[in-house]
Design a protein around this motif. Structure first.
Motif, PDB file in Angstrom:
ATOM      1  N   PRO A  66       0.785  -1.242   0.000  1.00 11.36           N
ATOM      2  CA  PRO A  66       0.000   0.000   0.000  1.00 11.36           C
ATOM      3  C   PRO A  66       0.818   1.294   0.000  1.00 11.36           C
ATOM      4  O   PRO A  66       0.495   2.207  -0.771  1.00 11.36           O
ATOM      5  CB  PRO A  66      -0.876  -0.134   1.249  1.00 11.36           C
ATOM      6  CG  PRO A  66      -1.060  -1.613   1.379  1.00 11.36           C
ATOM      7  CD  PRO A  66       0.278  -2.201   0.997  1.00 11.36           C
ATOM      8  N   PRO A  67       1.886   1.418   0.808  1.00 12.51           N
ATOM      9  CA  PRO A  67       2.643   2.678   0.743  1.00 12.51           C
ATOM     10  C   PRO A  67       3.242   2.939  -0.648  1.00 12.51           C
ATOM     11  O   PRO A  67       3.303   4.085  -1.093  1.00 12.51           O
ATOM     12  CB  PRO A  67       3.750   2.500   1.790  1.00 12.51           C
ATOM     13  CG  PRO A  67       3.218   1.481   2.736  1.00 12.51           C
ATOM     14  CD  PRO A  67       2.384   0.555   1.895  1.00 12.51           C
ATOM     15  N   LEU A  68       3.655   1.875  -1.325  1.00  9.74           N
ATOM     16  CA  LEU A  68       4.185   2.047  -2.678  1.00  9.74           C
ATOM     17  C   LEU A  68       3.089   2.545  -3.611  1.00  9.74           C
ATOM     18  O   LEU A  68       3.282   3.518  -4.349  1.00  9.74           O
ATOM     19  CB  LEU A  68       4.765   0.736  -3.213  1.00  9.74           C
ATOM     20  CG  LEU A  68       5.134   0.770  -4.709  1.00  9.74           C
ATOM     21  CD1 LEU A  68       6.234   1.795  -4.971  1.00  9.74           C
ATOM     22  CD2 LEU A  68       5.524  -0.611  -5.192  1.00  9.74           C
ATOM     23  N   PHE A  69       1.934   1.907  -3.600  1.00 11.14           N
ATOM     24  CA  PHE A  69       0.857   2.312  -4.504  1.00 11.14           C
ATOM     25  C   PHE A  69       0.357   3.719  -4.182  1.00 11.14           C
ATOM     26  O   PHE A  69      -0.007   4.466  -5.096  1.00 11.14           O
ATOM     27  CB  PHE A  69      -0.269   1.267  -4.524  1.00 11.14           C
ATOM     28  CG  PHE A  69       0.050   0.106  -5.426  1.00 11.14           C
ATOM     29  CD1 PHE A  69      -0.285   0.141  -6.773  1.00 11.14           C
ATOM     30  CD2 PHE A  69       0.719  -0.999  -4.943  1.00 11.14           C
ATOM     31  CE1 PHE A  69       0.026  -0.914  -7.613  1.00 11.14           C
ATOM     32  CE2 PHE A  69       1.041  -2.069  -5.774  1.00 11.14           C
ATOM     33  CZ  PHE A  69       0.698  -2.026  -7.117  1.00 11.14           C
ATOM     34  N   GLU A  70       0.374   4.104  -2.906  1.00  9.39           N
ATOM     35  CA  GLU A  70       0.019   5.482  -2.552  1.00  9.39           C
ATOM     36  C   GLU A  70       1.021   6.465  -3.142  1.00  9.39           C
ATOM     37  O   GLU A  70       0.643   7.509  -3.690  1.00  9.39           O
ATOM     38  CB  GLU A  70      -0.047   5.635  -1.035  1.00  9.39           C
ATOM     39  CG  GLU A  70      -1.227   4.943  -0.401  1.00  9.39           C
ATOM     40  CD  GLU A  70      -1.152   4.915   1.121  1.00  9.39           C
ATOM     41  OE1 GLU A  70      -0.404   5.733   1.706  1.00  9.39           O
ATOM     42  OE2 GLU A  70      -1.852   4.078   1.720  1.00  9.39           O
ATOM     43  N   ALA A  71       2.306   6.137  -3.032  1.00  9.64           N
ATOM     44  CA  ALA A  71       3.349   7.014  -3.582  1.00  9.64           C
ATOM     45  C   ALA A  71       3.268   7.060  -5.105  1.00  9.64           C
ATOM     46  O   ALA A  71       3.437   8.126  -5.713  1.00  9.64           O
ATOM     47  CB  ALA A  71       4.728   6.531  -3.138  1.00  9.64           C
ATOM     48  N   LEU A  72       3.010   5.913  -5.734  1.00  8.01           N
ATOM     49  CA  LEU A  72       2.887   5.876  -7.198  1.00  8.01           C
ATOM     50  C   LEU A  72       1.695   6.698  -7.656  1.00  8.01           C
ATOM     51  O   LEU A  72       1.771   7.422  -8.652  1.00  8.01           O
ATOM     52  CB  LEU A  72       2.761   4.432  -7.690  1.00  8.01           C
ATOM     53  CG  LEU A  72       3.992   3.545  -7.529  1.00  8.01           C
ATOM     54  CD1 LEU A  72       3.665   2.103  -7.895  1.00  8.01           C
ATOM     55  CD2 LEU A  72       5.170   4.073  -8.346  1.00  8.01           C
ATOM     56  N   SER A  73       0.600   6.608  -6.928  1.00  4.13           N
ATOM     57  CA  SER A  73      -0.581   7.390  -7.268  1.00  4.13           C
ATOM     58  C   SER A  73      -0.298   8.883  -7.169  1.00  4.13           C
ATOM     59  O   SER A  73      -0.586   9.647  -8.096  1.00  4.13           O
ATOM     60  CB  SER A  73      -1.746   7.025  -6.348  1.00  4.13           C
ATOM     61  OG  SER A  73      -2.838   7.893  -6.571  1.00  4.13           O
ATOM     62  N   SER A  74       0.286   9.292  -6.055  1.00  2.00           N
ATOM     63  CA  SER A  74       0.589  10.709  -5.840  1.00  2.00           C
ATOM     64  C   SER A  74       1.521  11.248  -6.922  1.00  2.00           C
ATOM     65  O   SER A  74       1.277  12.312  -7.499  1.00  2.00           O
ATOM     66  CB  SER A  74       1.207  10.883  -4.462  1.00  2.00           C
ATOM     67  OG  SER A  74       1.529  12.227  -4.235  1.00  2.00           O
ATOM     68  N   ALA A  75       2.580  10.502  -7.203  1.00  3.26           N
ATOM     69  CA  ALA A  75       3.538  10.943  -8.222  1.00  3.26           C
ATOM     70  C   ALA A  75       2.901  10.929  -9.609  1.00  3.26           C
ATOM     71  O   ALA A  75       3.139  11.829 -10.424  1.00  3.26           O
ATOM     72  CB  ALA A  75       4.779  10.059  -8.191  1.00  3.26           C
ATOM     73  N   SER A  76       2.085   9.919  -9.883  1.00  2.00           N
ATOM     74  CA  SER A  76       1.436   9.821 -11.194  1.00  2.00           C
ATOM     75  C   SER A  76       0.493  10.992 -11.430  1.00  2.00           C
ATOM     76  O   SER A  76       0.436  11.542 -12.533  1.00  2.00           O
ATOM     77  CB  SER A  76       0.667   8.504 -11.312  1.00  2.00           C
ATOM     78  OG  SER A  76       1.554   7.407 -11.299  1.00  2.00           O
ATOM     79  N   LEU A  77      -0.243  11.381 -10.402  1.00  5.35           N
ATOM     80  CA  LEU A  77      -1.160  12.514 -10.542  1.00  5.35           C
ATOM     81  C   LEU A  77      -0.412  13.788 -10.924  1.00  5.35           C
ATOM     82  O   LEU A  77      -0.925  14.621 -11.671  1.00  5.35           O
ATOM     83  CB  LEU A  77      -1.959  12.718  -9.255  1.00  5.35           C
ATOM     84  CG  LEU A  77      -3.070  11.704  -9.028  1.00  5.35           C
ATOM     85  CD1 LEU A  77      -3.593  11.794  -7.594  1.00  5.35           C
ATOM     86  CD2 LEU A  77      -4.197  11.905 -10.033  1.00  5.35           C
TER      87      LEU A  77
END
Length: 179
Positions: free
Chosen positions: A38-49
């Protein structure tokens, strides 16, 4: 998987430094390996946005697929991917169209403008679709309760043309999407 945990922690910490293509590859890789961090996917989401303008059609499709595959329903990310995908829809190949439709249907994010764009883009390409792509498009529209008559007609013709390639399970899946 100790190595994956280390890689996830490192990628999460440096996600904001990565190009959109690399964000997409990391998300796709972890989802393909069925590693939910989950922390990785949260970071990927934030950076992707923040970097969605860097994403090409394949990056958009792969990112949506990755999040849907690990059942992460990130509404802001899916909204942003949808808006960007609509702008780039003419650059999606058959697999990309099928994958993005499947991804949005899997997380029950019914974005009618996106699905209309997918249908319009898929119509002239249906004869080039692999059986799995035909099934994914049909399933996605059915799952979202979207009735698009021109697409259904072309899908039906595509199914008839490729029926010899269907495995028995493909037949049942196709019938489900039509029921």
């Amino acid at each position: 998987r100790p190595l994956m945990a280390v890689m996830a922690k490192s990628a999460a910490a440096r996600a904001s430094e990565l190009h959109g293509r690399h964000l997409s590859i990391i998300a796709w890789s972890f989802a393909t390996l069925l590693v939910l961090h989950p922390p990785l996917f949260e970071a990927l989401s934030s950076a992707s946005l923040c970097k969605l303008a860097d994403f090409d059609a394949q990056n958009l499709s792969n990112t949506a697929w990755a999040f849907a595959s690990v059942s992460i329903i990130d509404l802001p990310l899916f909204s942003a991917i949808s808006a960007r995908a609509i702008l780039q829809i003419c650059y999606f190949d058959m697999q990309g169209l099928a994958n993005i439709a499947w991804s949005f249907a899997k997380v029950a994010f019914v974005d009618v403008p996106l699905f209309n764009a997918i249908a319009a883009s898929a119509l002239p390409l249906i004869s080039e679709f692999a059986v799995l792509n035909l099934m994914n498009i049909a399933w996605s529209f059915a799952k979202c309760a979207l009735f698009h008559e021109p697409l259904l007609s072309v899908l039906s013709a595509g199914f008839r043309a490729k029926m010899a390639e269907f495995a028995p399970l493909d037949i049942s899946r196709t019938l489900w999407s039509e029921a």
